[in-house]
Scaffold this motif. Structure first.
Motif, PDB file in Angstrom:
ATOM      1  N   UNK A 165     124.550  58.120  32.877  1.00 50.23           N
ATOM      2  CA  UNK A 165     125.587  57.459  33.656  1.00 50.23           C
ATOM      3  C   UNK A 165     126.265  58.462  34.607  1.00 50.23           C
ATOM      4  N   UNK A 166     126.755  57.921  35.756  1.00 48.33           N
ATOM      5  CA  UNK A 166     127.406  58.778  36.761  1.00 48.33           C
ATOM      6  C   UNK A 166     128.836  59.089  36.310  1.00 48.33           C
ATOM      7  N   UNK A 167     129.128  60.397  36.310  1.00 48.56           N
ATOM      8  CA  UNK A 167     130.492  60.861  36.028  1.00 48.56           C
ATOM      9  C   UNK A 167     130.853  61.905  37.095  1.00 48.56           C
ATOM     10  N   UNK A 168     132.148  62.222  37.143  1.00 52.53           N
ATOM     11  CA  UNK A 168     132.613  63.252  38.091  1.00 52.53           C
ATOM     12  C   UNK A 168     133.125  64.448  37.297  1.00 52.53           C
ATOM     13  N   UNK A 169     132.514  65.594  37.553  1.00 48.29           N
ATOM     14  CA  UNK A 169     132.997  66.849  36.989  1.00 48.29           C
ATOM     15  C   UNK A 169     133.743  67.608  38.097  1.00 48.29           C
ATOM     16  N   UNK A 170     134.922  68.106  37.756  1.00 50.56           N
ATOM     17  CA  UNK A 170     135.681  68.814  38.795  1.00 50.56           C
ATOM     18  C   UNK A 170     136.881  69.545  38.240  1.00 50.56           C
ATOM     19  N   UNK A 171     137.664  70.047  39.145  1.00 50.97           N
ATOM     20  CA  UNK A 171     138.879  70.776  38.804  1.00 50.97           C
ATOM     21  C   UNK A 171     139.920  70.476  39.888  1.00 50.97           C
TER      22      UNK A 171
END
Length: 756
Positions: A165-171
């Motif tokens: 599934x599409x997720x967003x990894x970030x800071x």
């Protein structure tokens, strides 16, 4: 083959030993070897597993440390409408005030943090990122748990989780301070831009290579002729100036050519600390440059057209005022000449007739006419003096002179009038007053004469005293105080201030009773002010008045003063008259010819009818039988001077203008030339210059003797005496001519030249 190593002590070790024993007993050595290999592999796998587990634990610990120690909140959120949080680091608490658990359990989400006006923009940006599978970056305001607001900058990219599934990894990082600093910088820049653009002067900033960095609107208006593209950052100064020159606009120095003009302007530009003015179109601009510490140039271009116009108007106004002043001076000179010339004839001729046998009635009538003419002359002199002061044409000199003779010469002519009224006229000089001082003797004489004349006029009984003493005024160096004290009618307190005004007396009735124009004290007030002092008065009705002033009057050597003291216009024969009341002769040797008021070494003495003169101040006597050239165009003045000179025993020749004087002095030798100033054909100044030039042009051996020239003029303007002396005259007498003054001046001039 070695037997397999048994396991460590324990139940398994016992089982292993039992198995090995049975295998040995059964003779199955191959199986033992196979078991040993399997055991070795098991140990190796166990070691690798333990190592992998330790590495995984270390990696997990490192990852957790990195996540927690990054100066921002690391997160993974689902690509859903609410952006549900799967993971977020502890740093989120410091930035938002919400705990990580509140994000993970769904109590708080990204949507909670972002204001409504920014949420749609952020959501659309994340959708685009997921659609095109590219990183994203955003800056947004957030609302903290306590309701305060801050700013964050977010970085991230879309990824797929273990389930695909599409997720967003970030800071996202706290950007509040940077944002505030940026906003403050922006506001400061905007404020600076507004300030610069509101300047009336053109402002421009150039870098170290003379390239334009920025300029304000006023600068752009001033140099609009160069075009907008030349007013952009990066344009060099030389290109800007060349564009201005080539625009064809009217500019200072264009006629010298482009290269020379550009070099001149660049040199002026680089003269830091100075200013350069030029005309651009119909405007005048002043260029002023300053170099900054980092090598940049701040240029201020000020429109000075209004100042130039004002300066031009001021110059024209000054020239007009100077022209008016010259016209006024010429008018005063002409008035002086035109008034004094007929008065000279009236007074002189009347005096001549009075010297002839007359009946008593004739003498009385002529004396009245002469007195009237003398009074008119006083009025004319007062009006001319006042006019000169108002025109700023009266100048104060600094000369050394003996004080006592000057005071005596002032008071002597007034002594007869005082004696006729029964009024004692006293001069009182304090012992510590210098014998010779430096001041303006002519103006001091005028002051004393005016004040004493007034005092005698308004005093019927008692005395008039001229007192000189050291002044207590600390603002004036070496000051002397002069006081004229009378026992006259006095002045009421409410009239004291008005007596110093022009054409004013304390009471109009005094004008009818005593006469006068009311100019005397006004003139004295202005004279004292010009000399650096102030005229004051104290008075009481029916008791008397004291007029006083202090002047800076430093002492000078008496020998120097005797050389520079101007001869008074009239000196009388030495004569001492008895004082009114008991008196004692002064003990001081220098006062031997005086009569003292008291015996305490006082220097006060009564002035006789004809004045008091010591031997050193007795008048010189002119030689008789001189060859005199009289240069005078006015028939009456000619006649008067001829009669006076012939009565003195002189031989007189007449020239009616300056040219005739030049010709006659070239043809023969004269002992003295009496030169009028204003004459047709050639005036007295030009004639004197011609005579002196002729004398100077002659060879040394054959050069004629310097002929004495004495000016006789009805002009009484400031600078007349100086102009006469500058062109080579040796003396000066003013009209109306006083026979004794003329005699004294001729004698003085001849004595200075070593003639007898």
């Amino acid at each position: 083959m070695n037997a397999p190593e048994p396991p460590a002590p324990g139940p398994e070790a016992a089982d292993w030993q039992a198995l090995r024993d049975r295998l040995h007993q059964a003779g199955m050595h191959t199986e033992v070897q196979r078991l040993n290999a399997l055991a070795e592999q098991a140990r190796t796998l166990a070691a690798h597993k333990a190592q992998a587990e330790r590495a995984l634990a270390d990696t997990e610990s490192l990852f957790a440390s990195l996540v927690q120690n990054i100066p921002g909140a690391v997160y993974r959120v689902e690509a859903t409408e609410k952006l549900a949080t799967r993971l977020i680091s502890d740093a989120v608490y410091g930035m938002t005030g919400y705990a990580p658990s509140e994000f993970v359990n769904g109590e708080v989400s990204m949507k909670t943090l972002v204001p409504v006006r920014d949420w749609e923009r952020l959501r659309d940006m994340l959708n685009e990122s997921a659609k095109h599978w590219r990183p994203y970056r955003y800056e947004t305001q957030i609302v903290r748990a306590d309701g305060s607001r801050g700013w964050v900058v977010g970085l991230g990219q879309p990824v797929r989780d273990e389930a695909g599934r599409v997720v967003f990894d970030g800071v996202f990082l706290d950007n509040t301070e940077a944002k505030q600093a940026s906003d403050e910088l922006r506001r400061t820049r905007e404020m600076l831009d507004r300030a610069i653009n509101s300047m009336d002067a053109g402002f421009a900033l150039f870098d170290g290579l003379d390239r334009l960095e920025t300029c304000n609107l006023r600068f752009q208006e001033m140099y609009a002729a160069v075009g907008a593209d030349k007013l952009k950052p990066g344009t060099t100064l030389a290109d800007l100036f060349l564009a201005l020159y080539r625009s064809g606009v009217k500019i200072t120095g264009r006629s010298v050519g482009e290269d020379v003009w550009l070099q001149t302007v660049m040199n002026a530009w680089n003269a830091f600390g100075g200013a350069y003015e030029w005309r651009v179109g119909d405007r005048w601009i002043r260029l002023s440059n300053t170099r900054t510490t980092d090598g940049m140039t701040v240029a201020l271009h000020t429109d000075i057209t209004a100042i130039k116009t004002l300066n031009l108007e001021l110059t024209q106004a000054r020239e007009s005022a100077e022209s008016a002043s010259r016209a006024k001076s010429e008018f005063l000179a002409n008035m002086s000449h035109e008034l004094r010339t007929p008065l000279n004839g009236v007074i002189g001729m009347t005096g001549l007739v009075l010297g002839t046998p007359l009946s008593a009635e004739q003498r009385e009538h002529l004396q009245l006419a002469k007195d009237s003419a003398d009074s008119l002359l006083v009025v004319v002199n007062d009006i001319l003096d006042l006019s000169k002061m108002e025109a700023g044409k009266l100048q104060i000199e600094k000369l050394g002179f003996a004080l006592r003779p000057l005071l005596e010469s002032c008071c002597a002519p007034l002594a007869l009038r005082a004696r006729e009224k029964g009024v004692a006229l006293v001069i009182d000089i304090a012992p510590d007053v210098p014998m010779a001082i430096e001041s303006d003797p002519v103006r001091l004489r005028q002051l004393i004469t005016n004040l004493v004349g007034n005092a005698v006029k308004f005093t019927e009984t008692g005395s008039v005293t001229v007192r000189v003493e050291r002044s207590t005024d600390q603002t004036l160096p070496d000051a002397l105080q002069f006081s004229v004290i009378d026992t006259g009618i006095g002045i009421s307190q409410d009239k004291l201030a008005s007596v110093f005004e022009s054409f004013t007396q304390a009471d109009s009735s005094t004008t009818r009773r005593y006469g006068g124009t009311g100019l005397g004290l006004a003139i004295c007030t202005r004279l004292v002010k010009l000399m650096g002092g102030a005229l004051g008065v104290s008075s009481e009705v029916d008791v008397g008045s004291t007029f006083y002033f202090a002047l800076s009057a430093p002492a000078v050597p008496l020998t120097e003063a005797l050389q520079t003291s101007p001869a008074p216009e009239a000196q009388a024969e030495p004569q001492v008259k008895p004082a009114l009341g008991p008196v004692l002769r002064a003990a001081a040797p220098s006062q031997a010819d005086s009569i003292a008021i008291n015996s305490e070494a006082s220097s006060a003495y009564l002035v006789g009818v004809s004045g008091i003169l010591s031997a050193s101040q007795a008048k010189p006597h002119a030689s008789t039988g001189l060859q005199v050239l009289l240069v005078e165009d006015h028939p009456i003045n000619q006649k008067l001077a001829l009669v006076l000179l012939k009565r003195m025993g002189h031989q007189v020749s007449v020239a009616v203008n300056g040219r005739e004087a030049v010709e006659q002095t070239a043809a023969r030798r004269f002992d003295v030339v009496l030169m009028d100033m204003q004459m047709p054909v050639m005036n007295g100044l030009d004639a004197t210059i011609a005579i002196r030039e002729r004398e100077a042009a002659m060879p040394e051996g054959s050069r004629p003797e310097h002929v004495p020239i004495v000016a006789m003029t009805a002009n009484a303007m400031t600078g007349d005496r100086e102009r006469c002396l500058q062109v080579g005259m040796d003396g000066y007498v003013s009209k109306p001519i006083n026979p004794e003054a003329l005699t004294n001046e001729v004698a003085r001039v001849r004595a200075l030249l070593g003639r007898t």
